[in-house]
Scaffold this active site. Structure first.
Site: not given
Length: 349
Positions: A241, A254
């Site tokens: 990501s 995350y």
């Protein structure tokens, strides 16, 4: 990979596939009606701004081919369903066109029921691969749609429901995929857990462990189980990501796991290159997936999701699927240990 085991194509077929594949990557998405998420429709409806894809070589303004914010608030319980999103994401159900670039290949995609994993699974099947998808049992409605699309391409589809936080299930999932597919040469570690929390005080050990078990431990367990079955020419892809490079304050746990995913690809690539196995990562920016309304974003942030990118909108899963196809295919045979980004003009790499 030993091409004699999978019916090696002729040189003319290969060159034709490369040409068609390049065109597909240039324009995999259809023109979309604008404002598909706006208006008075209720959250959870299946409204979709669909359109018939034009010729793959037709240039389109990328700013306007898909819906832009504002979007309506549409809270879902974790893990969320794409079928309940408004507008529904485009995973390539009608817009992705294959050209045989993965003919005869056998792929396992975790989180293949929705989002980026679903788009990759559909694209792989359209490119000629048999595909097994892993997903949570709660995601069965979405998974059924994907499995049906794979079968409509004349490819084998394998359903592997379960929780990848369980190491034993991860091993079983790989074993079942190998048995049902008759082998394995593409592994996509895509399933992920994201939950936004504005303060560290609100992040419990249980939530922290949940995120790391899903995003870091599971790819380790799954890849370790898959390695004995992977031969030279195989490809491993992990979904990282832009959070690994530009972490958000509210995605503390995350973002750390996505940084782990980047290092996973870079380190493991060095281990496996001498064995002829490639490992790469993809680092998406904001994409319109079921991850977002089910806790990945606050409902307030969801209303303007993706609006702060230079493109002014979130990406659709189909727009990133060609990157997974490229990394899985022989066309990227000299690409390993890399991180490919797709974030609408913002973020890294």
């Amino acid at each position: 990979m030993d091409e004699t085991q999978h019916g090696a194509p002729s040189r003319r077929q290969i060159m034709g596939g490369v040409t068609a594949g390049a065109a597909a990557m240039a324009a995999a998405a259809p023109a979309f009606a604008q404002g598909g998420a706006q208006g008075s429709s209720q959250a959870g409806s299946s409204a979709t701004a669909t359109a018939t894809p034009g010729p793959l070589v037709q240039p389109r303004d990328p700013r306007g081919v898909y819906p832009k914010p504002p979007f309506i608030r549409q809270p879902q319980d974790w893990p969320g369903l794409a079928g309940q999103m408004n507008p529904r994401p485009d995973h390539g159900e009608t817009s992705y066109r294959g050209s045989g670039r993965l003919a005869g290949r056998k792929a396992l995609v975790t989180g293949g029921d929705s989002g980026i994993g679903r788009a990759a699974a559909i694209a792989f099947a359209r490119e000629g691969a048999d595909v097994a998808i892993g997903y949570l049992p709660q995601e069965q409605p979405d998974a059924e749609e994907v499995l049906d699309l794979i079968r409509k391409e004349g490819r084998k589809a394998v359903a592997l429901p379960g929780d990848i936080r369980d190491e034993a299930f991860c091993r079983q999932m790989v074993d079942n995929a190998v048995r049902e597919l008759g082998g394995l040469d593409i592994l996509v570690n895509n399933a992920g857990r994201q939950h936004t929390l504005p303060s560290l005080d609100e992040l419990t050990t249980e939530f922290f462990d949940w995120t790391f078990k899903t995003n870091v431990y599971a790819p380790f367990w799954i890849t370790k189980a898959a390695l004995p079955h992977l031969k030279p020419g195989a490809s491993i892809i992990i979904t990282a990501s832009v959070q690994a490079y530009e972490p958000s304050a509210a995605l503390f746990d995350y973002a750390q796991t996505k940084a782990c995913n980047v290092v996973f690809a870079k380190s493991l690539a060095k281990q496996l290159a001498p064995k002829g196995i490639r490992v790469n990562a993809v680092a998406p920016g904001p994409y319109w997936t079921a991850l977002q309304p089910s806790g990945g974003q606050t409902q307030e942030n969801l209303e303007q999701f993706g609006g702060d990118t230079p493109m002014g909108r979130p990406g659709q899963p189909v727009e990133i699927a060609p990157i997974y196809v490229l990394l899985a295919s022989q066309e990227s045979s000299f690409t390993t240990g890399q991180v490919l980004g797709a974030s609408g003009g913002s973020g890294n790499p």
